[in-house]
Design a protein around this motif. Sequence first.
Motif, PDB file in Angstrom:
ATOM      1  N   ASP A  39       0.830  -1.210   0.000  1.00 31.14           N
ATOM      2  CA  ASP A  39       0.000   0.000   0.000  1.00 31.14           C
ATOM      3  C   ASP A  39       0.863   1.258   0.000  1.00 31.14           C
ATOM      4  N   ARG A  86       1.738   1.903  -3.517  1.00 29.50           N
ATOM      5  CA  ARG A  86       0.570   2.403  -4.237  1.00 29.50           C
ATOM      6  C   ARG A  86       0.310   3.878  -3.902  1.00 29.50           C
ATOM      7  N   LEU A  87       0.520   4.259  -2.643  1.00 30.06           N
ATOM      8  CA  LEU A  87       0.317   5.653  -2.248  1.00 30.06           C
ATOM      9  C   LEU A  87       1.372   6.572  -2.857  1.00 30.06           C
ATOM     10  N   GLU A 123      -9.143   6.066  -1.263  1.00 28.88           N
ATOM     11  CA  GLU A 123      -8.218   5.213  -0.509  1.00 28.88           C
ATOM     12  C   GLU A 123      -7.599   5.978   0.652  1.00 28.88           C
ATOM     13  N   ARG A 140       2.763   6.096  -5.810  1.00 28.29           N
ATOM     14  CA  ARG A 140       2.285   6.288  -7.189  1.00 28.29           C
ATOM     15  C   ARG A 140       1.175   7.328  -7.227  1.00 28.29           C
ATOM     16  N   TRP A 141       0.223   7.188  -6.319  1.00 23.49           N
ATOM     17  CA  TRP A 141      -0.900   8.133  -6.281  1.00 23.49           C
ATOM     18  C   TRP A 141      -0.413   9.564  -6.049  1.00 23.49           C
ATOM     19  N   ALA A 142       0.492   9.751  -5.088  1.00 20.98           N
ATOM     20  CA  ALA A 142       0.952  11.090  -4.728  1.00 20.98           C
ATOM     21  C   ALA A 142       1.672  11.780  -5.877  1.00 20.98           C
ATOM     22  N   TYR A 200      10.010   5.710  -9.740  1.00 25.19           N
ATOM     23  CA  TYR A 200       9.536   6.011  -8.394  1.00 25.19           C
ATOM     24  C   TYR A 200      10.607   5.680  -7.359  1.00 25.19           C
ATOM     25  N   ARG A 252       1.872  10.488  -9.447  1.00 32.76           N
ATOM     26  CA  ARG A 252       1.258  10.342 -10.769  1.00 32.76           C
ATOM     27  C   ARG A 252      -0.142  10.923 -10.843  1.00 32.76           C
ATOM     28  N   ASP A 253      -0.940  10.674  -9.806  1.00 29.66           N
ATOM     29  CA  ASP A 253      -2.369  10.993  -9.881  1.00 29.66           C
ATOM     30  C   ASP A 253      -2.755  12.287  -9.171  1.00 29.66           C
ATOM     31  N   HIS A 254      -2.043  12.633  -8.114  1.00 28.83           N
ATOM     32  CA  HIS A 254      -2.528  13.751  -7.296  1.00 28.83           C
ATOM     33  C   HIS A 254      -1.851  15.083  -7.584  1.00 28.83           C
ATOM     34  N   ASP A 276      -9.220  11.626  -2.050  1.00 28.50           N
ATOM     35  CA  ASP A 276      -9.137  10.295  -2.652  1.00 28.50           C
ATOM     36  C   ASP A 276      -9.758   9.248  -1.738  1.00 28.50           C
TER      37      ASP A 276
END
Length: 423
Positions: free
Chosen positions: A117, A120-121, A251, A123-125, A394, A127-129, A249
């Motif tokens: 996790d 995954r966080l 998650e 990546r989120w921070a 990453y 790429r996505d956020h 988000d």
Amino acid sequence: MDTYDPSSAAYKKARRQYLKTTKNRTKDLDAEWTPFRAAEKRYKARFPPPDLGHVLDLTSATCDAETLASDQSFYCNGVEIKLLNTNESTSSGVGKAFAVPRVPGLVILPSFVSPQDQRRLVRWALRDHARHPNETNLDAHYILPGEGLWNAHLSSDVHLVRTRACTPESPDTEYRNSGPRQLVSNAPADPANFLSMLHSPKPPPAPSPTVLPASPTALISKLRWANIGWSYHWGSKQYDFTKGKGRVDNEIGAICKRAVSSINWKDVFGQSDEEGWGDEHWRSWHETYEPDAGIVNYYQIKDTLMAHVDRSEVCATSPLVSISLGNAAIFLIGGLTREVEPTAILLRSGDVVIMSGPACRRAYHGVPRILEDTLPDYFSLKLDGEGFSSWTPYELYMRTTRININVRQVFPKGFDPGLQVER
């Protein structure tokens, strides 16, 4: 770390720099420092390297069977710690949880977020956020790529990112006064002054006229924060509710709620009649806690976060949940003034800290040191279902980085701000 080895080049370099910078320093300069400032200086120093022997490290704390059975306190690195019972209905996968009695409302959950996790966080921070519509520190000065700075950094189609100072703006745009940064001492938010804060001017910062166009790769190392939920206005240290509420988000919200729900808050506060609770109370957090604002911090190895107090939330007691990712850090938390000696806590990747209640939420806290070369091995290992090549950028970034995701609840239970919910 090399700086702890007197024979290493890093140690000798730090010593030379220390002698050079302190050559003309007044001998009694540190006599003027508050206890919090002295601790910041001690842990921030490159030479002599800080002694971590008094830093609370709960990841390595062990509890014997007697302590586990009796729910009693114990001492770890000289700090009183209380082992908490976790709620069985919500604590699936939750390890130990600890309270620090000297800071009422401070709860630490070591290794709360699993390695998978954590990745995954990360990546989120990145790429996505860190992209529109979530504001970042770079948006004031650059027109960032629509696909996000990280995705542009990974792209083979490289274009320079344009600066705002060289791009025509609306003639009606009014900026905050430019010039040196000034300290802002904002009044604590509460339901009584909410309307005045809502309507106070919050002009955007003026774009720097000296920054030059740069590649996404060059700017990635300058990324420092990205907003979550309600928009925070750094110039006034207040929320700019006129921008509407950004998305939290799912998650991230779920992790924060799981952390709060896993704690038996009666073990933390007991029958506390401490002042400052208002209408909000820990007995209802399992039902009422709803994170709606926050920030992602992207620390590089030499970055620091100096002593400060969170005064911007109308609700000054509900849990602030902080998630650590990447390199470890020293976290300092004291009391209502800088005169209170702070507790130093080592936060590792996957640790979660909960700051709650009136004493803890208004306590001075900061991060004077990111510890280099402390990235866990699982950040460089392939996990099932993940392609190693896609993770490599990453991993390279995280070798010199600590990411902190901290989320809080702005409004107390039952308070209707009369605002637009989503933007």
